[in-house]
Design an enzyme around this catalytic site. Structure first.
Site, PDB file in Angstrom:
ATOM      1  N   CYS A  99      19.785 -22.637   8.037  1.00 12.06           N
ATOM      2  CA  CYS A  99      20.643 -22.364   9.126  1.00 12.06           C
ATOM      3  C   CYS A  99      21.924 -22.925   9.103  1.00 12.06           C
ATOM      4  O   CYS A  99      22.388 -24.227   8.683  1.00 12.06           O
ATOM      5  CB  CYS A  99      20.160 -23.188  10.365  1.00 12.06           C
ATOM      6  SG  CYS A  99      18.678 -22.092  11.095  1.00 12.06           S
ATOM      7  N   ASN A 129      18.235 -16.855   4.282  1.00 14.99           N
ATOM      8  CA  ASN A 129      18.653 -17.261   5.735  1.00 14.99           C
ATOM      9  C   ASN A 129      19.944 -16.468   6.308  1.00 14.99           C
ATOM     10  O   ASN A 129      20.597 -15.462   5.252  1.00 14.99           O
ATOM     11  CB  ASN A 129      18.716 -18.690   6.146  1.00 14.99           C
ATOM     12  CG  ASN A 129      18.325 -18.934   7.264  1.00 14.99           C
ATOM     13  OD1 ASN A 129      18.895 -18.617   8.145  1.00 14.99           O
ATOM     14  ND2 ASN A 129      17.542 -20.032   7.404  1.00 14.99           N
ATOM     15  N   CYS A 157      32.243   8.584 -11.170  1.00 16.89           N
ATOM     16  CA  CYS A 157      32.167   7.445 -10.354  1.00 16.89           C
ATOM     17  C   CYS A 157      31.398   7.296  -8.756  1.00 16.89           C
ATOM     18  O   CYS A 157      31.049   6.454  -8.348  1.00 16.89           O
ATOM     19  CB  CYS A 157      33.677   7.171  -9.880  1.00 16.89           C
ATOM     20  SG  CYS A 157      34.317   8.268  -8.595  1.00 16.89           S
TER      21      CYS A 157
END
Ligand SMILES: Cc1cc2nc3c(=O)[nH]c(=O)nc-3n(C[C@H](O)[C@H](O)[C@H](O)COP(=O)(O)O)c2cc1C
Length: 429
Positions: A135, A200, A382
């Site tokens: 967190c 996370n 590309c």
């Protein structure tokens, strides 16, 4: 029908679909409804000392008509007493013995605190533990969450303390807010982790209100950084999973998390080395029943591929992921415009003129019709024109034979250094 069961570091689960530790796994009521819908497992909302949350704590980034392209939060871990959570975990496990329940844990970095909580949650019959070192807000200011997860030695030490008493597999959940995720993953493994989960949430500020000048979200006019998740973070999560999956010193099962909302996302994470996956934002956006389509989609995909078990997918794309220096510099693709699908919007021409190599010409054919044509000898392959093209099938990128043998930058360097510094690079095929 293929077998969807997984064996994740010794944890048996009826399918790879787990809910991530977050608001949808806050209570027994929710997790039981999720299991009724078909989720194979749930990582319970992180347990620890109950917190006080702020009111106003979520925000989203809506982009180009897509609601919740990204999701931001400043929520902390559970705000409910441990005893209440433990009672509901026990009830849920009793009602759904075949489903996986993982206890997500976060305590201060003290050996006795870890020992105590591990023993208490294992006593109610969880299938495994997930250590929340991720967190990025709130808990980090108290020396937990990402504050722990950004210090590899502390991750290793805390994992080792947990392993001293744990009877069930230990999953270490990693923070993406770090330069090289494999460093922390390796330390988790050195500490004895049976598996890792990632990612996370990513440090973020969802926005600033240009009228009030407040941050989004704000708490009475004051804001703080939060954690970003949802579809926008999927490429970041996938690359971090890939880095861990190919790292020989990591070498433990991976639970892939970050921006997963469809069965196709699940397949991608599993191909890139995840044994199972976890979902948060997509459920917050659409509800538990998204798992029905995920199960059907995965079943059909496995049948189409002739695979009998979902486990056969794990890591199949990992050998195809390497370093830039290993890529073949002589491999070449060029753009081909299919006139029957082209809508002559000229977006490819503009993109190529302004941002690439000026090789898409606007011409008029014999009948006086405007057409777009690629000068293949000048096309560098590309992909930009095919990316901006709004008409499906109007531009294909076609591999062409250059006649040159495969040659990577690393191989070139080896040849050049073997030939001595006076050798001109131009002479190397
Ligand atoms: C509101 C909210 C609360 C969360 N709470 C926790 C938590 O308590 N413990 C935890 O390990 N992760 C928590 N997470 C992170 C999720 O478990 C997950 O790692 C992250 O959201 C990425 O997955 P997603 O893109 O599917 O949302 C939370 C995420 C959100 C959005």
């Amino acid at each position: 029908m293929a077998d969807l069961r997984i064996d994740f570091a010794g944890i048996q689960s009826p399918n790879p679909f787990w809910l991530a530790s977050a608001p949808p796994t806050n209570t027994g009521y929710q997790v039981q409804r999720a299991f009724e819908a078909g989720w194979g497992g749930a990582v319970w909302k992180t347990l620890g000392e109950p917190v006080i949350n702020t009111s106003s704590r979520f925000a989203a980034v809506h982009f180009g008509g897509q609601r919740v392209a990204g999701f931001n939060n400043i929520e902390l871990i559970t705000d409910r007493p441990l005893e209440v959570n433990l009672k509901e975990i026990a009830e849920t496990k009793k009602r759904f013995p075949d489903r996986t329940i993982i206890a997500s844990l976060m305590v201060e970095p003290k050996r006795e605190k870890w020992h105590e909580i591990v023993k208490r949650v294992e006593a109610v019959g969880v299938d495994g533990l997930e250590l929340n070192f991720g967190c990025p807000h709130g808990m980090a200011e108290r020396g937990m969450g990402a504050a722990s997860g950004q210090q590899p030695d502390l991750v290793q030490a805390q994992t080792a303390w947990v392993k001293e008493v744990a009877q069930t597999p230990v999953i270490v959940k990693l923070t993406p807010n770090i330069t090289d995720i494999t460093v922390v993953a390796r330390h988790a493994v050195k500490g004895g982790a049976d598996a890792i989960s990632l990612i996370n949430t990513i440090n973020s500020l969802a926005g600033v209100d240009i009228h009030s000048w407040n941050t989004i979200p704000h708490v009475g006019g004051q804001g703080a950084h939060g954690g970003y998740c949802g579809p926008a973070v999927k490429p970041i999560a996938l690359s971090m999973v890939a880095e861990c999956a190919r790292d020989r010193e990591v070498g433990v099962p991976i639970s892939g998390i970050g921006g997963i909302s469809t069965w196709q996302d699940v397949v991608e994470f599993m191909l890139m080395g995840s044994t199972g996956i976890q979902v948060c934002t997509a459920v917050m956006h659409h509800g538990f029943r998204i798992v029905e389509e995920m199960i059907d989609g995965l079943n059909n995909y496995l049948d189409d591929k002739g695979l009998s078990s979902v486990m056969e997918l794990i890591g199949k794309s990992v050998p195809r992921y390497s370093n830039w220096g290993d890529l073949d510099l002589n491999y070449k693709v060029v753009a081909r415009i299919n006139e029957e699908h082209c809508i002559n919007c000229n977006k490819c021409h503009i993109a190529c003129e302004d941002a690439s190599h000026q090789c898409i010409d606007m011409l008029t054919d014999a009948a006086g019709k405007a057409i777009l044509q690629v000068r293949e000898e000048d096309c560098v392959g590309c992909n930009l024109c095919s990316i901006v093209c709004p008409a499906d099938g109007a531009i294909d990128m076609i591999a062409v034979d250059t006649g040159a043998a495969p040659m990577s930058w690393n191989q070139r360097n080896q040849i050049i250094s073997g030939l001595g510094s006076s050798y001109s690079e131009v002479e190397v095929g």
